[in-house]
Design an enzyme around this catalytic site. Structure first.
Site, short mmCIF file in Angstrom:
data_model
loop_
_atom_site.label_atom_id
_atom_site.label_comp_id
_atom_site.label_asym_id
_atom_site.label_seq_id
_atom_site.Cartn_x
_atom_site.Cartn_y
_atom_site.Cartn_z
N THR A 215 99.88 78.21 -45.00
CA THR A 215 101.54 78.16 -45.21
C THR A 215 102.00 79.74 -45.64
OG1 THR A 215 101.36 76.24 -46.90
CG2 THR A 215 103.20 76.97 -46.97
N ILE A 244 101.61 64.40 -44.73
CA ILE A 244 102.63 65.56 -45.04
C ILE A 244 102.11 66.11 -46.21
CG2 ILE A 244 104.99 65.96 -45.29
CD1 ILE A 244 105.57 63.35 -43.44
N ASP A 246 103.08 69.47 -49.27
CA ASP A 246 104.23 69.85 -50.06
C ASP A 246 105.29 70.45 -49.40
OD1 ASP A 246 102.18 71.85 -50.24
OD2 ASP A 246 103.74 72.73 -51.44
N THR A 266 102.31 77.45 -52.15
CA THR A 266 101.18 77.27 -51.35
C THR A 266 100.03 76.79 -51.92
OG1 THR A 266 99.93 78.52 -49.49
CG2 THR A 266 100.86 79.85 -51.38
N GLY A 267 99.33 76.18 -51.12
CA GLY A 267 98.17 75.65 -51.78
C GLY A 267 97.58 73.99 -51.35
N GLY A 269 98.66 70.81 -51.25
CA GLY A 269 99.79 69.98 -51.19
C GLY A 269 99.94 68.94 -52.02
#
Length: 349
Positions: A215, A244, A246, A266-267, A269
């Site tokens: 991300t 999908i 975050d 970021t991470g 989700g």
């Protein structure tokens, strides 16, 4: 006795007023940035011992290139929305990051992109999910916000809308990179042997041992006092069923509000969605009076960690204070303030 109580009351009120006066003076003395910008290129197990000098230099150069694009827009009086969009474009066009050109592969061997952007002035927002032909997904998110009555479009409909808006459309092969394809094959091989199938990762880099990251995102404050943030990603390597994360979800991956702050996440989700991480930071500032630093630390180090999630955020408040908070070993990140001071970080420092 009444006189004693009265005197104590007077002293208490005087002391309280003095404290308020002192706090006001401290707040007034805090420097306020005319404009500022902060970016991230993903968070995860990013260790210096596993990073070659050449690769580290490449990441730093691209982070600097990206943030200077946004900085120059802000310096010249441009909007935070434009700064966020153009800055993310640079990272989307680089194969180094899990967004745009460098997007990871799904289980079906496709590259599926998610993105979102938010205007802190109006609280308007735009997002797209699962697109496969839009060269710069953040541009699509911006178009959804500016040129449609909706907030989020997905899949083939989002790709069709992008074409109608004359955004740059590319053949899906444009997103192919050997490095990312190898990452998918590595995970599939591990699935077959049932040795190390880790569905938690948002990005697995075959060239960097145990690296998990992904991300790109940006948050900015412009000279008009408006905040904006945006996030773009290729999602999770080996993702299935149209998963999908975050990044395109307002409040989870992206949030901006001129009353508080602008945030890009970021991470992992799923946990950022469950914790509504980006919005939660803003809410703690708005409803509990926490500073950006306090709110970010509370949400990432306490709430997210207790939920079991990993990752981080970059954020900026209405005074230009900037925070990069993460609970992983590293996060690609950079900041620039109104004096042009540049800072770049990769590892936990």
């Amino acid at each position: 006795m009444k006189k004693i109580i009265f005197l104590w009351s007077v002293l208490f009120v005087f002391s309280a007023c003095k404290n308020v006066e002192n706090n006001t003076e401290e707040t007034t003395k805090m420097p306020k940035q005319e404009f500022a910008i902060i970016i991230h290129g993903g968070a995860g197990t990013i260790l210096k011992k596993n990073m070659s000098a050449e690769m580290e230099s490449a990441y730093k150069q691209k982070l600097e290139e990206a943030i200077r694009v946004g900085y120059n827009i802000l310096k010249n009086g441009g909007s935070s929305l434009d700064a966020v969009t153009k800055t993310i474009n640079v990272m989307e066009d680089s194969p180094l990051f899990n967004a745009g050109k460098g997007a990871v592969f799904s289980n079906e061997g496709t590259n599926e992109h998610d993105a979102s952007i938010m205007d802190g002035n109006t609280l308007n927002a735009g997002a797209s999910a699962g697109t496969t032909t839009v060269k710069n997904p953040i541009d699509l998110a911006r178009a959804v916000m500016d040129k449609s009555p909706h907030v989020m479009l997905s899949g083939k409909g989002a790709d069709a809308f992008a074409k109608e808006q004359n955004l740059q459309i590319v053949d899906p092969d444009y997103f192919y990179t050997e490095r990312r394809f190898k990452s998918l094959q590595n995970i599939k091989d591990k699935e077959k042997t049932e040795l190390d199938h880790d569905t938690k990762v948002s990005f697995y880099d075959a060239d960097i041992k145990d690296a998990k990251f992904g991300t790109v995102g940006c948050a900015a404050l412009d000279k008009n006092g408006n905040l904006a943030s945006g996030t773009s990603t290729g999602g999770m390597t080996n993702k299935r069923w149209g998963r999908i994360g975050d990044s395109p979800i307002i409040g989870a991956g992206t949030y901006a509000n001129n009353n508080t702050c602008a945030v890009s996440s970021t991470g992992w989700g799923e946990y950022f969605i469950r914790g509504m991480v980006a919005y939660d930071i803003s809410a703690l500032m708005e409803y509990k009076g926490l500073s950006l630093k306090e709110a970010s630390k509370e949400v990432i180090q306490n709430k997210l960690t207790k939920l079991g999630g990993t990752g981080g955020i970059v954020a900026i408040d209405i005074n230009g204070n900037m925070v990069a908070e993460f609970n992983t070993a590293g996060m690609y990140r950079a900041t620039m303030d109104d004096k042009g001071e540049l800072t770049i970080g990769i590892y936990e420092q």
